[in-house]
Design a protein around this motif. Structure first.
Motif, PDB file in Angstrom:
ATOM      1  N   ALA A 159     -19.828 -37.664 -27.565  1.00  0.00           N
ATOM      2  CA  ALA A 159     -19.030 -37.686 -28.701  1.00  0.00           C
ATOM      3  C   ALA A 159     -18.717 -36.083 -29.033  1.00  0.00           C
ATOM      4  O   ALA A 159     -17.639 -35.851 -29.265  1.00  0.00           O
ATOM      5  CB  ALA A 159     -19.774 -38.109 -29.842  1.00  0.00           C
ATOM      6  N   PHE A 160     -19.550 -35.328 -28.835  1.00  0.00           N
ATOM      7  CA  PHE A 160     -18.851 -33.839 -29.385  1.00  0.00           C
ATOM      8  C   PHE A 160     -18.400 -33.108 -28.317  1.00  0.00           C
ATOM      9  O   PHE A 160     -17.565 -32.368 -28.460  1.00  0.00           O
ATOM     10  CB  PHE A 160     -20.158 -33.060 -30.196  1.00  0.00           C
ATOM     11  CG  PHE A 160     -21.282 -32.411 -29.287  1.00  0.00           C
ATOM     12  CD1 PHE A 160     -21.103 -31.575 -28.308  1.00  0.00           C
ATOM     13  CD2 PHE A 160     -22.602 -33.257 -29.569  1.00  0.00           C
ATOM     14  CE1 PHE A 160     -22.340 -31.255 -27.600  1.00  0.00           C
ATOM     15  CE2 PHE A 160     -23.742 -32.837 -28.698  1.00  0.00           C
ATOM     16  CZ  PHE A 160     -23.585 -31.991 -27.735  1.00  0.00           C
ATOM     17  N   VAL A 161     -18.643 -33.509 -26.874  1.00  0.00           N
ATOM     18  CA  VAL A 161     -18.065 -32.792 -25.772  1.00  0.00           C
ATOM     19  C   VAL A 161     -16.569 -33.080 -25.875  1.00  0.00           C
ATOM     20  O   VAL A 161     -15.653 -32.368 -25.635  1.00  0.00           O
ATOM     21  CB  VAL A 161     -18.663 -33.067 -24.495  1.00  0.00           C
ATOM     22  CG1 VAL A 161     -18.097 -32.690 -23.277  1.00  0.00           C
ATOM     23  CG2 VAL A 161     -20.191 -32.239 -24.508  1.00  0.00           C
ATOM     24  N   ILE A 162     -16.084 -34.552 -26.334  1.00  0.00           N
ATOM     25  CA  ILE A 162     -14.913 -34.980 -25.995  1.00  0.00           C
ATOM     26  C   ILE A 162     -14.226 -34.022 -27.280  1.00  0.00           C
ATOM     27  O   ILE A 162     -13.104 -33.705 -27.058  1.00  0.00           O
ATOM     28  CB  ILE A 162     -14.830 -36.455 -26.193  1.00  0.00           C
ATOM     29  CG1 ILE A 162     -15.433 -37.133 -24.977  1.00  0.00           C
ATOM     30  CG2 ILE A 162     -13.403 -36.772 -26.633  1.00  0.00           C
ATOM     31  CD1 ILE A 162     -15.660 -38.564 -25.110  1.00  0.00           C
ATOM     32  N   GLY A 163     -14.851 -34.140 -28.389  1.00  0.00           N
ATOM     33  CA  GLY A 163     -14.268 -33.379 -29.629  1.00  0.00           C
ATOM     34  C   GLY A 163     -13.928 -31.855 -29.381  1.00  0.00           C
ATOM     35  O   GLY A 163     -12.911 -31.644 -29.524  1.00  0.00           O
ATOM     36  N   MET A 164     -14.829 -31.200 -28.401  1.00  0.00           N
ATOM     37  CA  MET A 164     -14.529 -29.756 -28.116  1.00  0.00           C
ATOM     38  C   MET A 164     -13.207 -29.660 -27.221  1.00  0.00           C
ATOM     39  O   MET A 164     -12.554 -28.875 -27.500  1.00  0.00           O
ATOM     40  CB  MET A 164     -15.771 -29.058 -27.593  1.00  0.00           C
ATOM     41  CG  MET A 164     -16.863 -28.852 -28.552  1.00  0.00           C
ATOM     42  SD  MET A 164     -18.416 -27.811 -28.071  1.00  0.00           S
ATOM     43  CE  MET A 164     -18.880 -28.766 -26.646  1.00  0.00           C
ATOM     44  N   LEU A 165     -13.384 -30.488 -26.108  1.00  0.00           N
ATOM     45  CA  LEU A 165     -12.530 -30.471 -25.084  1.00  0.00           C
ATOM     46  C   LEU A 165     -11.104 -30.722 -25.591  1.00  0.00           C
ATOM     47  O   LEU A 165     -10.036 -30.072 -25.249  1.00  0.00           O
ATOM     48  CB  LEU A 165     -13.077 -31.368 -23.742  1.00  0.00           C
ATOM     49  CG  LEU A 165     -14.150 -30.907 -22.870  1.00  0.00           C
ATOM     50  CD1 LEU A 165     -14.548 -32.099 -22.039  1.00  0.00           C
ATOM     51  CD2 LEU A 165     -14.189 -29.604 -22.470  1.00  0.00           C
ATOM     52  N   TYR A 166     -10.986 -31.829 -26.437  1.00  0.00           N
ATOM     53  CA  TYR A 166      -9.638 -32.119 -26.851  1.00  0.00           C
ATOM     54  C   TYR A 166      -8.868 -31.041 -27.677  1.00  0.00           C
ATOM     55  O   TYR A 166      -7.833 -30.966 -27.875  1.00  0.00           O
ATOM     56  CB  TYR A 166      -9.885 -33.209 -27.848  1.00  0.00           C
ATOM     57  CG  TYR A 166      -8.720 -33.733 -28.557  1.00  0.00           C
ATOM     58  CD1 TYR A 166      -7.688 -34.435 -28.061  1.00  0.00           C
ATOM     59  CD2 TYR A 166      -8.586 -33.466 -29.987  1.00  0.00           C
ATOM     60  CE1 TYR A 166      -6.829 -34.950 -28.595  1.00  0.00           C
ATOM     61  CE2 TYR A 166      -7.556 -34.115 -30.848  1.00  0.00           C
ATOM     62  CZ  TYR A 166      -6.470 -34.643 -30.105  1.00  0.00           C
ATOM     63  OH  TYR A 166      -5.459 -35.064 -30.701  1.00  0.00           O
TER      64      TYR A 166
END
Length: 325
Positions: free
Chosen positions: A12-19
């Motif tokens: 969840a937070f990795v997708i948030g960062m990469l996005y």
């Protein structure tokens, strides 16, 4: 954000960062994730960020850990930084990390990162260095009320995604929990543990021990019985810690003996057994409910079945376990 162990918080937070990252050159730091241990930082980069960002050409990632060197005056030219609190604070103070373009700041295992006995001071220093518009994300499986209260002050007007039904819903049905009184056993707790491993074929397992010295003691005993195992705690040299973790992940070593340094977040697919050689207590020797949950959560990942065995050898440990139960 709170969710059970092994349910995808890191994703969840990795997708948030990469996005949110815009790939520029030279790279400007735009996302920062701070975690309590080097093992967790390495895992987040290798098992989550790298596979998810495989098609983001030009993305630069930097680990901020003990042993990672940046010369004086050298700037960190990476889009995404993952590290432990001490090193991140050091690099921010030395202006190695320029924080002015930061868009996302993540505290993983947030309850430990903001706990009074944990990394609160450093977490606050990092948070202060973030620009006003930067989004803060705090993730953990356990969020005691005092941590929620502190986190609410740390992040203005936060959205809270908490398990409302109470902490007992964090216990996963797929993990079988047993306890064994080793007092009547000849040779006590250590002999009992050695015998389990000699008599049974066990897949990969993690043994949690209360102190570094006791961890070394258990390691010595099992090794003398020709058991392939490794030991990992904060006194072990950094390069060796990385190599030990890699060997355990690859299945070259079946048993990992460790202190609470690995209780949180560290995720090895085939761990089918967790042994609490010592029942978890906090620094005042009171039952440590959160650590118990985190430890047993090293097994039963993503719905697989697992077992957690707690060994007790005196009246005190029986009472601590009863309180946890």
């Amino acid at each position: 954000g709170q969710a059970q162990r092994g349910s995808g918080k890191t994703a969840a937070f990795v997708i948030g960062m990469l996005y949110r990252i815009e790939i520029d050159s030279p790279a400007t730091p735009q996302a920062l994730c701070v975690t309590p241990t080097r093992e967790l930082a390495v895992q987040i980069v290798n098992k989550a960020i790298k596979p998810m960002a495989a098609h983001m050409d030009g993305l630069k990632i930097q680990l901020a850990l003990a042993g990672e060197r940046m010369e004086r005056g050298e700037k960190c030219e990476s889009h995404l930084i993952v590290g432990t609190p001490g090193k991140v604070v050091d690099w921010i103070k030395r202006r190695t990390i320029n924080t002015k373009n930061m868009k996302v700041f993540v505290l993983d295992e947030a309850d430990e990162m903001v706990a009074e006995g944990g990394h609160r001071a450093n977490s606050l220093l990092v948070k202060k260095a973030m620009p006003k518009k930067c989004q803060s994300l705090l993730f953990s499986a356990t969020f005691p009320p005092e941590v929620v209260e502190f986190a609410t002050k740390m992040v203005s007007n936060p959205d809270k995604i908490l398990i409302e039904a109470g902490p007992e819903f964090l216990v996963l049905d797929v993990i079988k929990q047993l306890w064994i009184d080793t007092r009547p056993y000849d040779g006590g707790k250590l002999a009992f543990l050695a015998d389990i491993y000699t008599l049974m074929t066990i897949g990969q397992s993690i043994i949690f021990v209360g102190t570094k010295r006791e961890a070394d003691n258990v390691y010595r005993t099992l090794t003398e019985q020709d058991y392939s195992c490794s030991v990992l705690h904060s006194q072990v040299d950094n390069a060796e810690r990385d190599a030990t973790m890699e060997a355990f992940r690859n299945g070259e070593s079946n048993v990992l003996i460790t202190t609470n340094v690995l209780a949180r977040g560290v995720d090895v697919d085939n761990v089918c057994l967790v042994v609490n050689y010592d029942v978890p207590v906090d620094k005042d020797r009171n039952p440590d409910f959160e650590t118990y949950l985190h430890r047993i959560g090293r097994t039963g990942r993503f719905g697989r079945k697992g077992t957690a065995i707690s060994l007790v050898d005196d009246q005190n440990s029986i009472q601590i376990l009863a309180a946890i139960e």
